[in-house]
Structure formats: C-alpha cells, structure tokens
Motif scaffolding. Structure first.
Motif, mmCIF file in Angstrom:
data_model
loop_
_atom_site.group_PDB
_atom_site.id
_atom_site.type_symbol
_atom_site.label_atom_id
_atom_site.label_comp_id
_atom_site.label_asym_id
_atom_site.label_seq_id
_atom_site.Cartn_x
_atom_site.Cartn_y
_atom_site.Cartn_z
ATOM 1 N N LEU A 224 0.830 -1.206 0.000
ATOM 2 C CA LEU A 224 0.000 0.000 0.000
ATOM 3 C C LEU A 224 0.860 1.250 0.000
ATOM 4 O O LEU A 224 0.534 2.250 -0.660
ATOM 5 C CB LEU A 224 -0.923 -0.005 1.219
ATOM 6 C CG LEU A 224 -2.028 -1.067 1.223
ATOM 7 C CD1 LEU A 224 -2.681 -1.162 2.589
ATOM 8 C CD2 LEU A 224 -3.068 -0.767 0.158
ATOM 9 N N LEU A 225 1.962 1.222 0.742
ATOM 10 C CA LEU A 225 2.857 2.382 0.785
ATOM 11 C C LEU A 225 3.475 2.657 -0.589
ATOM 12 O O LEU A 225 3.627 3.817 -0.994
ATOM 13 C CB LEU A 225 3.972 2.142 1.814
ATOM 14 C CG LEU A 225 3.709 2.581 3.246
ATOM 15 C CD1 LEU A 225 4.861 2.139 4.141
ATOM 16 C CD2 LEU A 225 3.527 4.089 3.339
ATOM 17 N N LEU A 226 3.848 1.598 -1.301
ATOM 18 C CA LEU A 226 4.448 1.772 -2.618
ATOM 19 C C LEU A 226 3.442 2.331 -3.616
ATOM 20 O O LEU A 226 3.830 2.994 -4.581
ATOM 21 C CB LEU A 226 4.999 0.434 -3.124
ATOM 22 C CG LEU A 226 6.226 -0.105 -2.379
ATOM 23 C CD1 LEU A 226 6.603 -1.483 -2.919
ATOM 24 C CD2 LEU A 226 7.398 0.854 -2.512
ATOM 25 N N GLY A 227 2.176 2.076 -3.377
ATOM 26 C CA GLY A 227 1.139 2.584 -4.257
ATOM 27 C C GLY A 227 0.424 1.463 -4.989
ATOM 28 O O GLY A 227 1.016 0.818 -5.868
ATOM 29 N N GLU A 228 -0.831 1.206 -4.632
ATOM 30 C CA GLU A 228 -1.619 0.169 -5.288
ATOM 31 C C GLU A 228 -2.675 0.799 -6.184
ATOM 32 O O GLU A 228 -3.200 1.875 -5.905
ATOM 33 C CB GLU A 228 -2.297 -0.736 -4.253
ATOM 34 C CG GLU A 228 -1.354 -1.690 -3.558
ATOM 35 C CD GLU A 228 -2.101 -2.726 -2.719
ATOM 36 O OE1 GLU A 228 -3.351 -2.647 -2.665
ATOM 37 O OE2 GLU A 228 -1.443 -3.584 -2.122
ATOM 38 N N SER A 229 -3.002 0.102 -7.250
ATOM 39 C CA SER A 229 -4.068 0.550 -8.138
ATOM 40 C C SER A 229 -5.420 0.231 -7.521
ATOM 41 O O SER A 229 -5.512 -0.469 -6.499
ATOM 42 C CB SER A 229 -3.939 -0.142 -9.494
ATOM 43 O OG SER A 229 -4.104 -1.549 -9.332
ATOM 44 N N ALA A 230 -6.468 0.729 -8.137
ATOM 45 C CA ALA A 230 -7.822 0.386 -7.703
ATOM 46 C C ALA A 230 -8.073 -1.096 -7.984
ATOM 47 O O ALA A 230 -7.357 -1.736 -8.762
ATOM 48 C CB ALA A 230 -8.836 1.256 -8.426
#
Length: 327
Positions: A224-230
């Motif tokens: 989640l910190l790295l960045g997840e898509s929808a």
C-alpha cells in the motif's frame, strides 16, 4: 464509511487491550510465568498499535499543501507499517527473548518448578478472562469488516483491503486469541506437571506467532505504501464510465493509484474523432469526469488526456535522465 467502521474496531480493541494488559501484568508480578509476561507485553504493544492507528487516521485528514498537493491519505499506510514493526520487535522478539531467558534460568535452577504455591491459579483465571474480552474485540472487528467485505473470502479481504485499520485489527485480535491459547496451554501444563519447560514452550509459540503476523502485516502495508491501483472491479467501472460521453471513441489506456484508502487518482487517455472542436472536447472531458465520479466516488483526482487513436502508434522512448547537482 469504511473509515468509521475501522475507527470503531480500533477503539474497541484499544479498550480491551488496555484492560487485559493491566490484569496480565498483575498476574505476572504475582505468579512469575514467562508466558504471562510475554502476553502482557503483547497486549501493551497492541494498545500502542491501536493508538498509532488512531493517530494515523487523524493525521491523514489534514488538508493538502503545496508541498503535498495530493494530501496526507497515505499516512494511514505509514502508521500501519509502523504497527508491524512494533508487533515484530516489542511483541515477537521480546517473547522469544523471554523464552530464552526462562530456559536459561531453568538450566541454572533445575529445582525451580515455576509454579507459585499461592498464586498458581491466577494466571489461568486472567487468561480465561482475557480470552472473553479479546473475543468481544474480535467480534467487533468481524462485524465492521462484514459491512464492506461482501462475499470476499477473509484471506482475500485482508490482502486486498485499501483501508488498513480493519485488516490490522483482525490480524492482531486473531493473533491475540491464539497467543492466549498458547499461554493457557503453557501455564496449564506447567501447573499440572510442575515442569517449567512447558511455560518456555508456550512463550516461544507466542513469539513465533507474533513474528509471523508482523511479517504478513509488513508485506501488505508495504504494498500500500508503494502505491496500489484500484481493484479490478473499480477499474472496470471507471473504464465503462469513461466511454459514456458521446465524444469518446475508446479508452487508450487507464491508470489508477490510491492516494489513501478513500482517495483514488485516475489518469486516462481516450480517443476522440479527428477535427473535434475545442469547445466540444472540453464538454466531453467534463462529462467524462462526472461519469467517472458517479461510477467510482473515491475518484477524487482525475487527469484525462484526449488523443487521436492510431493502431500503429509507437510510444516515444523516454529520455535518459541527466544526473547532476540536485538530482
């Protein structure tokens, strides 16, 4: 709202763990079981973790600034990652250290049974009460999770949830109940057999359990910190909504990124007919934005780029970054 349900679950867990921690420390001071000390530290660590989750939720609601134009939604992910570190170090590693310390004490004092003749029953009573209190907290987390889980299996829910509070509380409460069972087993067998190695075994199992749960939490929150898509379902809704305006011929590409649990960034390129006027193009973009927000309310930041679709188009290669001062 998922955030409200997560807050209720966190508060319920905090109140339960504070009460449990106090009773466990009292029982340890009187009976001196290492399993009880490990569980007391576990409950204290859990209480601190719940405070961290509440703090992260509060800080994530700060308004965006020029330095942080997309806001502070990811602070909830950051504090959840810190929770995994606390659980690993304060909970898991301390329990393993306490198990080694108790085993070393047994080697030096083989005649010590580890059973207090006066207070032998107290740890068992405290552990039983703690199981009841922890069960109420776990039930609250399950009830709040069921409101947003739908028919998704529990493992998939923990792995895919974008709001970190409920998965964290679920895993912590599950680990707490299992840890209490290990402690009850270790202390109970120690009392029955007067062999303190059972207490060491119970403490070791608690430590290994907490380390395992902490690693799972760290891996999930790191993603989640790295960045997840929808989710795939949300992306499908956005793609469908994007093609609703009459001026949109097709979606060329679509990318999404969670800025926070309830904040989604959408960037898309869509094809329009050649020769369309600027006024019609602006109207199409406005209509597409409205359709996306109606289909996916979490889409807070939307960037749309119109283009002419060409099947044989080859993207231009990215230039090589120039290193230098300030880079």
């Amino acid at each position: 709202m998922a955030a409200d349900g997560g807050t209720r679950a966190v508060v319920a867990a905090l109140l339960a763990n504070l009460g449990i921690a106090v009773t466990k420390f009292v029982a340890y001071l009187l009976a001196r079981n290492s399993s009880m000390l490990a569980e007391a530290i576990h409950s204290l660590a859990d209480s601190g973790n719940q405070v961290l989750l509440l703090l992260g939720g509060r800080r994530s609601r700060r308004a965006a600034t020029p330095q942080h134009p997309f806001g502070y939604g990811r602070e909830r992910y950051l504090y959840s990652f810190v929770v995994s570190i606390v659980l690993f170090s304060v909970g898991g590693l301390f329990a393993l250290y306490e198990a080694y310390h108790k085993w070393h004490h047994i080697q030096e004092h083989p005649d010590d049974t580890g059973v207090d003749p006066t207070w032998w029953w107290l740890p068992l009573v405290v552990l039983a009460i703690a199981m009841v209190l922890e069960s109420f907290s776990f039930r609250t987390a399950i009830a709040e999770s069921n409101k947003i889980r739908g028919g998704v299996p529990w493992v998939a829910f923990v792995r895919r949830a974008k709001a970190p509070e409920l998965p964290v509380v679920l895993l912590e409460d599950f680990a707490a109940l299992l840890g209490l069972a290990f402690a009850f087993l270790g202390v109970g067998l120690n009392v029955l057999t007067e062999n303190p190695l059972w207490d060491v075994l119970g403490t070791t199992m608690i430590g290994l359990l907490l380390v395992a749960v902490a690693i799972v939490l760290a891996l999930e929150t790191k993603s989640l910190l790295l960045g997840e898509s929808a989710t795939q379902e949300a992306q499908a809704r956005i793609a469908t909504a994007l093609t609703e305006p009459t001026g949109v011929e097709r979606v060329i590409h679509l990318k999404t990124l969670h800025l926070g649990p309830e904040e989604l960034l959408v960037a898309a390129k869509f094809a329009v007919a050649p020769g369309v006027s600027a006024a019609d193009l602006a109207a199409t973009i406005d209509e597409a934005e409205q359709a996306i927000r109606a289909a996916e309310p979490t889409a807070r930041v939307i960037y749309l780029e119109p283009d002419i679709y060409r099947a044989d188009h080859q993207p231009t290669a990215r230039p090589t970054p120039v290193s230098g001062p300030g880079h």
